[in-house]
Design a protein around this motif. Structure first.
Motif, PDB file in Angstrom:
ATOM      1  N   THR A 154     -61.533 -11.868 -59.613  1.00  0.00           N
ATOM      2  CA  THR A 154     -61.060 -12.001 -58.242  1.00  0.00           C
ATOM      3  C   THR A 154     -59.567 -11.713 -58.187  1.00  0.00           C
ATOM      4  O   THR A 154     -58.941 -11.393 -59.208  1.00  0.00           O
ATOM      5  CB  THR A 154     -61.353 -13.418 -57.709  1.00  0.00           C
ATOM      6  N   ARG A 155     -59.005 -11.810 -57.018  1.00  0.00           N
ATOM      7  CA  ARG A 155     -57.589 -11.542 -56.792  1.00  0.00           C
ATOM      8  C   ARG A 155     -56.992 -12.673 -55.989  1.00  0.00           C
ATOM      9  O   ARG A 155     -57.708 -13.516 -55.441  1.00  0.00           O
ATOM     10  CB  ARG A 155     -57.407 -10.216 -56.059  1.00  0.00           C
ATOM     11  N   GLU A 156     -55.675 -12.703 -55.905  1.00  0.00           N
ATOM     12  CA  GLU A 156     -55.013 -13.756 -55.143  1.00  0.00           C
ATOM     13  C   GLU A 156     -55.352 -13.637 -53.659  1.00  0.00           C
ATOM     14  O   GLU A 156     -55.467 -12.544 -53.117  1.00  0.00           O
ATOM     15  CB  GLU A 156     -53.493 -13.655 -55.317  1.00  0.00           C
ATOM     16  N   LYS A 157     -55.532 -14.774 -53.026  1.00  0.00           N
ATOM     17  CA  LYS A 157     -55.763 -14.821 -51.589  1.00  0.00           C
ATOM     18  C   LYS A 157     -54.426 -15.044 -50.878  1.00  0.00           C
ATOM     19  O   LYS A 157     -53.365 -15.054 -51.487  1.00  0.00           O
ATOM     20  CB  LYS A 157     -56.754 -15.934 -51.244  1.00  0.00           C
ATOM     21  N   GLY A 158     -54.477 -15.249 -49.596  1.00  0.00           N
ATOM     22  CA  GLY A 158     -53.253 -15.446 -48.835  1.00  0.00           C
ATOM     23  C   GLY A 158     -53.502 -16.219 -47.564  1.00  0.00           C
ATOM     24  O   GLY A 158     -54.592 -16.737 -47.325  1.00  0.00           O
ATOM     25  N   PHE A 159     -52.487 -16.297 -46.726  1.00  0.00           N
ATOM     26  CA  PHE A 159     -52.499 -16.925 -45.419  1.00  0.00           C
ATOM     27  C   PHE A 159     -52.818 -18.410 -45.506  1.00  0.00           C
ATOM     28  O   PHE A 159     -51.906 -19.223 -45.632  1.00  0.00           O
ATOM     29  CB  PHE A 159     -53.466 -16.207 -44.479  1.00  0.00           C
ATOM     30  N   SER A 160     -54.095 -18.800 -45.483  1.00  0.00           N
ATOM     31  CA  SER A 160     -54.432 -20.226 -45.526  1.00  0.00           C
ATOM     32  C   SER A 160     -54.513 -20.754 -46.948  1.00  0.00           C
ATOM     33  O   SER A 160     -54.780 -21.944 -47.151  1.00  0.00           O
ATOM     34  CB  SER A 160     -55.768 -20.474 -44.817  1.00  0.00           C
ATOM     35  N   LEU A 161     -54.303 -19.887 -47.931  1.00  0.00           N
ATOM     36  CA  LEU A 161     -54.290 -20.278 -49.342  1.00  0.00           C
ATOM     37  C   LEU A 161     -53.033 -19.738 -49.982  1.00  0.00           C
ATOM     38  O   LEU A 161     -52.558 -18.654 -49.636  1.00  0.00           O
ATOM     39  CB  LEU A 161     -55.523 -19.731 -50.068  1.00  0.00           C
ATOM     40  N   GLY A 162     -52.497 -20.484 -50.923  1.00  0.00           N
ATOM     41  CA  GLY A 162     -51.336 -20.011 -51.647  1.00  0.00           C
ATOM     42  C   GLY A 162     -51.744 -19.133 -52.816  1.00  0.00           C
ATOM     43  O   GLY A 162     -52.893 -19.139 -53.256  1.00  0.00           O
ATOM     44  N   GLY A 163     -50.821 -18.365 -53.310  1.00  0.00           N
ATOM     45  CA  GLY A 163     -51.030 -17.576 -54.514  1.00  0.00           C
ATOM     46  C   GLY A 163     -50.083 -18.041 -55.594  1.00  0.00           C
ATOM     47  O   GLY A 163     -49.182 -18.857 -55.350  1.00  0.00           O
ATOM     48  N   PHE A 164     -50.288 -17.530 -56.806  1.00  0.00           N
ATOM     49  CA  PHE A 164     -49.388 -17.940 -57.887  1.00  0.00           C
ATOM     50  C   PHE A 164     -48.086 -17.164 -57.743  1.00  0.00           C
ATOM     51  O   PHE A 164     -47.945 -16.029 -58.181  1.00  0.00           O
ATOM     52  CB  PHE A 164     -50.008 -17.707 -59.258  1.00  0.00           C
ATOM     53  N   ASP A 165     -47.134 -17.793 -57.125  1.00  0.00           N
ATOM     54  CA  ASP A 165     -45.784 -17.288 -56.970  1.00  0.00           C
ATOM     55  C   ASP A 165     -44.858 -18.325 -57.601  1.00  0.00           C
ATOM     56  O   ASP A 165     -44.935 -19.523 -57.288  1.00  0.00           O
ATOM     57  CB  ASP A 165     -45.451 -17.090 -55.495  1.00  0.00           C
TER      58      ASP A 165
ATOM     59  N   PHE B 150     -52.953 -12.396 -33.245  1.00  0.00           N
ATOM     60  CA  PHE B 150     -51.866 -13.210 -33.761  1.00  0.00           C
ATOM     61  C   PHE B 150     -52.499 -14.527 -34.188  1.00  0.00           C
ATOM     62  O   PHE B 150     -52.901 -15.317 -33.334  1.00  0.00           O
ATOM     63  CB  PHE B 150     -50.800 -13.461 -32.692  1.00  0.00           C
ATOM     64  N   VAL B 151     -52.605 -14.757 -35.497  1.00  0.00           N
ATOM     65  CA  VAL B 151     -53.342 -15.902 -36.011  1.00  0.00           C
ATOM     66  C   VAL B 151     -52.362 -16.968 -36.476  1.00  0.00           C
ATOM     67  O   VAL B 151     -51.606 -16.765 -37.432  1.00  0.00           O
ATOM     68  CB  VAL B 151     -54.264 -15.495 -37.169  1.00  0.00           C
ATOM     69  N   ALA B 152     -52.364 -18.111 -35.788  1.00  0.00           N
ATOM     70  CA  ALA B 152     -51.539 -19.253 -36.182  1.00  0.00           C
ATOM     71  C   ALA B 152     -52.344 -20.127 -37.139  1.00  0.00           C
ATOM     72  O   ALA B 152     -53.525 -20.383 -36.916  1.00  0.00           O
ATOM     73  CB  ALA B 152     -51.123 -20.062 -34.961  1.00  0.00           C
ATOM     74  N   LEU B 153     -51.696 -20.558 -38.205  1.00  0.00           N
ATOM     75  CA  LEU B 153     -52.354 -21.395 -39.199  1.00  0.00           C
ATOM     76  C   LEU B 153     -52.111 -22.861 -38.882  1.00  0.00           C
ATOM     77  O   LEU B 153     -50.961 -23.307 -38.835  1.00  0.00           O
ATOM     78  CB  LEU B 153     -51.835 -21.061 -40.596  1.00  0.00           C
ATOM     79  N   PHE B 154     -53.158 -23.597 -38.648  1.00  0.00           N
ATOM     80  CA  PHE B 154     -53.126 -25.026 -38.343  1.00  0.00           C
ATOM     81  C   PHE B 154     -52.483 -25.293 -36.981  1.00  0.00           C
ATOM     82  O   PHE B 154     -52.100 -24.374 -36.255  1.00  0.00           O
ATOM     83  CB  PHE B 154     -52.392 -25.825 -39.437  1.00  0.00           C
ATOM     84  N   ASP B 155     -52.392 -26.572 -36.653  1.00  0.00           N
ATOM     85  CA  ASP B 155     -51.653 -26.994 -35.468  1.00  0.00           C
ATOM     86  C   ASP B 155     -50.162 -26.736 -35.692  1.00  0.00           C
ATOM     87  O   ASP B 155     -49.717 -26.536 -36.832  1.00  0.00           O
ATOM     88  CB  ASP B 155     -51.869 -28.490 -35.219  1.00  0.00           C
TER      89      ASP B 155
END
Length: 872
Positions: free
Chosen positions: A709-720, A592-597
């Motif tokens: 390349t392709r869109e990343k996720g989680f700690s990076l946003g994608g073009f939405d 279970f990976v929490a992003l940031f504090d």
């Protein structure tokens, strides 16, 4: 050449094997728990068979007949052992280049070993105390991790060395005790010593030792002199602790050197068994080795006294020490403040261990008979129903204190109140049931320590909501199974019949103990079933529109611009009970990976962190906090996590940002070049992005195609589109055509600005992104923002010192030589152009191999799985 199709039977077999593997993965926690319970049952049966000819009265007579002089000598040897143990910490601190005040280190080390020896799982329980205390003394997380590893390894290697050395000289005496041929024992001892002696001399003595020419990584081993000193410390510790038990045994022809070897083996097997405090395993080895030479009842009596003198008394003294420190509010000197700070951090763990120990004491006292003269005294004025009821209730209170101890370790205020009420009730009932002054004295001390440390228990979470983890269930099972073994041992001469359950007389001790054991067992099973089968604290579910809107409102009211990543909607949300903060997270494999504090006010971080960890553990997974700041490390340490450095975050102070001076000549050149190339900067508010969305998407698609390349996720946003439209956009135009853009992350406090996506057309002028950054920073400065977050440079800032932890050494090597996989150095160099201040960022997770697995899972989350990572 033809290829035959797989046979139907083979396919079915593979399917069955896959299903079996999947079932094991889903139920691995339960399988491991059952396996450990099986070990406990086997140990209990072994002890019962080894003590078939022993009677309880004989054991009581054996240990009550021990002289005060012998007890005093055992206490002195215990003091010598713990004094030697503290030098492990001093050696570890010297190894990493730190010198801390002697009293603060001594208190921390003493408490760590008092808890580790009693609760078991020394690297975890004792390591948690070190982590919490040393973090307040200025040690970095990676340095504390190295201290924990050093003391654990030093003790393990030293114990092996002491046992091996003893085997070389006394194999003939030890062989009959453990039924192994003396030559084989000498060969084993020689092999162990050869390995231990050769280890420090691997590679360059005292420097960097490379394990094989194929390895590019270097691990700095201690110098032979340091290894020798640690061996001396271990020898003193083991010799003194073995002496505690040896002096409590009756005189025998077994010499102390032979006993020392047996003791070292028993301790090692107790540690390897993972049974809390090696309870039962240690006793089984000692009885099996010495039972032929010493009366078993005398061995058992000595073992009981050994547990009291070497385990219980140091734990009580450590708790008393911390309580006194907590009560000394006038400690104003730097040394006094450091000691008091260390005491405050470790007091919950000490109280949790003491609560668990007292709970075990109450349960064991409920299955052992009360002296006849005490029963006659009670019968003269106390009604039988009161005595029967007190006896039964005290056993249940003992189990309650076992359960409450976990809440104390987690600093729950509800656990503090439950422990206080339970201890008070047990204090009264222990007098009523058996005039147990010894138990009453310990309970009074426990109540005193609770009051002394009240301010450390600040979490308002519900105690009933806490699910016990497998390690806690195993610890409780150890006590319950031990109580059952003691019950059958004490009353082995009593013939069982159904009448026993309904006998109520002052002299009917067996029925009273039988009912108490049944009550404890049933209640323990209920607790275990509740913990294993109850729903999780909060299962991961996709965020709803309402929860996203609430999270966005929280983000707007706080300072961290990175919190805007919650707008992507690709992460789960765990909200605080009061709704003022949240954690955004995702699940990958067993992480279970929490992003940031946590996002929100700082006073709600602690509860959110604990809730997240409990949720992950309830699901049988590890809790991971990715890219956390130094400000939150104390909270993660309190929750039992360790921090490992990931890299550094670049922060530009906008008040000091300017383009004048020689150091910023390259920035001025970038602005000049951009203007010459016709670049025009534009800052578009959220309401204006709809009109340019198609053009922005075209730039983004071109950038993705150009970089393959392709869109990343989680700690990076994608073009939405919804995500891009939710925040401002900074863009560059050339002749009215958009050639580059970045979405800007801001909050209503204007404390920090940042960016997420950075996209540019393949035909954009060279240096366009430098121009965009400079203009955006100037714009935010004019708008009144205080800082600009350039993002993290992964693996940068890792220590180059030879004594740096292996995590840092590996990270530094990848940073220096991993350019073919990722532009680590280039990214750091780009951010350095803007002369930022560098702030460390960490991954917080439990120890062992978990940091590596957690980092892999976080990487898969960002890259979109294994395929995404491999295909960019």
């Amino acid at each position: 050449m033809s290829v035959s199709a797989p046979r139907r039977g083979d396919v079915a077999q593979e399917r069955d094997e896959s299903a079996a593997e999947g079932w094991f993965q889903r139920n691995r926690v339960l399988v491991n728990l059952v396996a450990m319970l099986f070990v406990l049952v086997v140990v209990g049966i072994a002890i019962s068979r080894l003590t078939e000819e022993v009677r309880y009265d004989e054991i009581v007579e054996a240990w009550t007949g021990t002289s005060w002089w012998t007890l005093g000598l055992a206490a002195l040897l215990t003091l010598a052992s713990f004094l030697a143990l503290t030098f492990y910490d001093f050696g570890a601190l010297a190894y990493i280049g730190h010198r801390l005040p002697f009293p603060a280190v001594a208190v921390t080390a003493f408490c760590a070993y008092a808890v580790g020896n009693t609760a078991g799982f020394g690297p975890l329980s004792g390591g948690a105390i070190r982590y919490r205390a040393y973090s307040r003394m200025g040690l970095a997380p990676e340095e504390i991790a190295k201290v924990i590893a050093f003391v654990t390894l030093a003790f393990g290697l030293g114990l092996a060395g002491v046992g091996a050395l003893a085997l070389l000289f006394i194999a003939d005496q030890v062989a009959p005790l453990i039924r192994v041929e003396a030559p084989l024992l000498r060969l084993i001892g020689f092999a162990i010593l050869a390995l231990l002696v050769g280890l420090p001399f691997a590679g360059r003595i005292g420097g960097e030792s490379r394990f094989g020419r194929l390895s590019r990584f270097a691990l700095r081993l201690p110098k032979p002199r340091a290894v020798g000193l640690q061996f001396v410390v271990t020898a003193l510790d083991v010799a003194a602790s073995a002496g505690v038990l040896y002096v409590l045994l009756p005189p025998t022809e077994i010499g102390y050197p032979a006993f020392l070897a047996v003791y070292a083996v028993a301790v090692a097997l107790g540690v390897l068994s993972h049974v809390p405090a090696g309870l039962g395993v240690f006793e089984t080895v000692i009885i099996a080795a010495l039972g032929q030479r010493i009366e078993v009842d005398q061995v058992l009596g000595a073992l009981v006294l050994y547990r009291i003198v070497y385990h219980l008394v140091p734990l009580v003294l450590a708790t008393l020490c911390v309580s006194v420190i907590e009560l000394q509010h006038a400690a104003t000197t730097p040394l006094g403040r450091s000691i008091r700070s260390a005491g405050g951090r470790i007091s919950p763990l000490l109280l949790a261990t003491l609560s668990f120990t007292l709970g075990a004491m109450l349960i064991f006292s409920s299955v052992t008979p009360t002296p006849d003269d005490t029963l006659q005294y009670l019968a003269s004025f106390m009604p039988l129903p009161v005595v029967e009821g007190a006896h039964f209730i005290v056993s249940l209170i003992g189990l309650l204190m076992l359960v409450v101890s976990r809440g104390l370790a987690q600093r729950l205020d509800g656990a503090w109140w439950a422990a206080l009420v339970a201890a008070g009730a047990a204090l009264l009932l222990s007098i009523v049931k058996a005039v147990a002054l010894f138990e009453a004295a310990f309970l009074i001390f426990f109540v005193f320590t609770l009051f002394a440390t009240r301010r450390e228990f600040t979490r308002s979470a519900s105690l009933l909501r806490q699910a016990l983890t497998p390690s806690w269930l195993l610890a409780i099972a150890t006590i319950v199974i031990g109580a059952i073994v003691v019950l059958f041992f004490v009353y082995r001469d009593v013939d069982y019949s159904n009448r026993l359950w309904w006998e109520f007389e002052f002299s009917s001790e067996a029925p009273r103990s039988l009912r108490a054991t049944l009550g404890v067992t049933i209640l323990a099973i209920c607790v275990a079933v509740w913990s294993l089968l109850r729903p999780a604290v909060a299962r991961p579910v996709p965020p709803t529109a309402q929860s996203l809107d609430h999270a966005v409102a929280i983000v707007e009211a706080q300072d961290s611009a990175d919190g805007n990543l919650v707008r992507m909607g690709d992460k789960n949300i765990l909200a605080s009970p009061d709704g003022r903060g949240f954690i955004m997270y995702a699940k990958q494999n067993r992480s279970f990976v929490a992003l940031f504090d946590p996002v929100g006010p700082r006073d709600c971080w602690q509860e959110l962190i604990w809730r997240f960890i409990e949720m992950a553990r309830t699901e049988g997974c590890r809790a991971v906090f990715y890219q956390v700041s130094p400000e939150g490390l104390s909270f993660y340490a309190d929750a039992g996590l360790q921090a490992y450095k990931l890299g550094e975050l670049a922060i530009v102070d906008l008040a000091d940002f300017h383009l004048t001076g020689g150091k910023r000549a390259n920035l001025r050149q970038s602005v000049t070049r951009g203007a010459r190339d016709g670049l025009v900067f534009e800052y578009v508010p959220p309401e204006g992005t709809a009109a340019i969305m198609d053009e922005l998407e075209g730039v983004s698609d071109a950038w993705l195609d150009h970089h393959n390349t392709r869109e990343k996720g989680f700690s990076l946003g994608g073009f939405d589109r919804a995500y891009i439209a939710s925040q401002p956009v900074a863009l560059l135009r050339v002749e009215e055509r958009i050639v580059a853009f970045a979405n800007v992350l801001v909050t209503g406090t204007k404390r920090e600005g940042s960016i997420d996506l950075m996209r540019f057309s393949p035909d954009a002028p060279k240096g366009a992104m430098d121009f965009l950054f400079i203009k955006l920073i100037e714009h935010l400065k004019a708008e009144g923002f205080e800082t600009f977050n350039l993002g993290m440079a992964p693996l940068s800032g890792m220590s180059e010192r030879q004594i740096a932890p292996i995590w840092n050494r590996v990270g530094r090597t990848v940073f220096e030589h991993g350019e073919r996989f990722y532009n680590f150095r280039g990214l750091r160099a780009f951010k350095a152009k803007f002369h930022p201040s560098w702030q460390p960022r960490y991954i917080a997770v439990s120890g062992g191999i978990n940091p590596v697995l957690a980092l892999m899972d976080a990487t898969f989350l960002i890259g979109g799985g294994l395929k995404g990572v491999l295909t960019k």
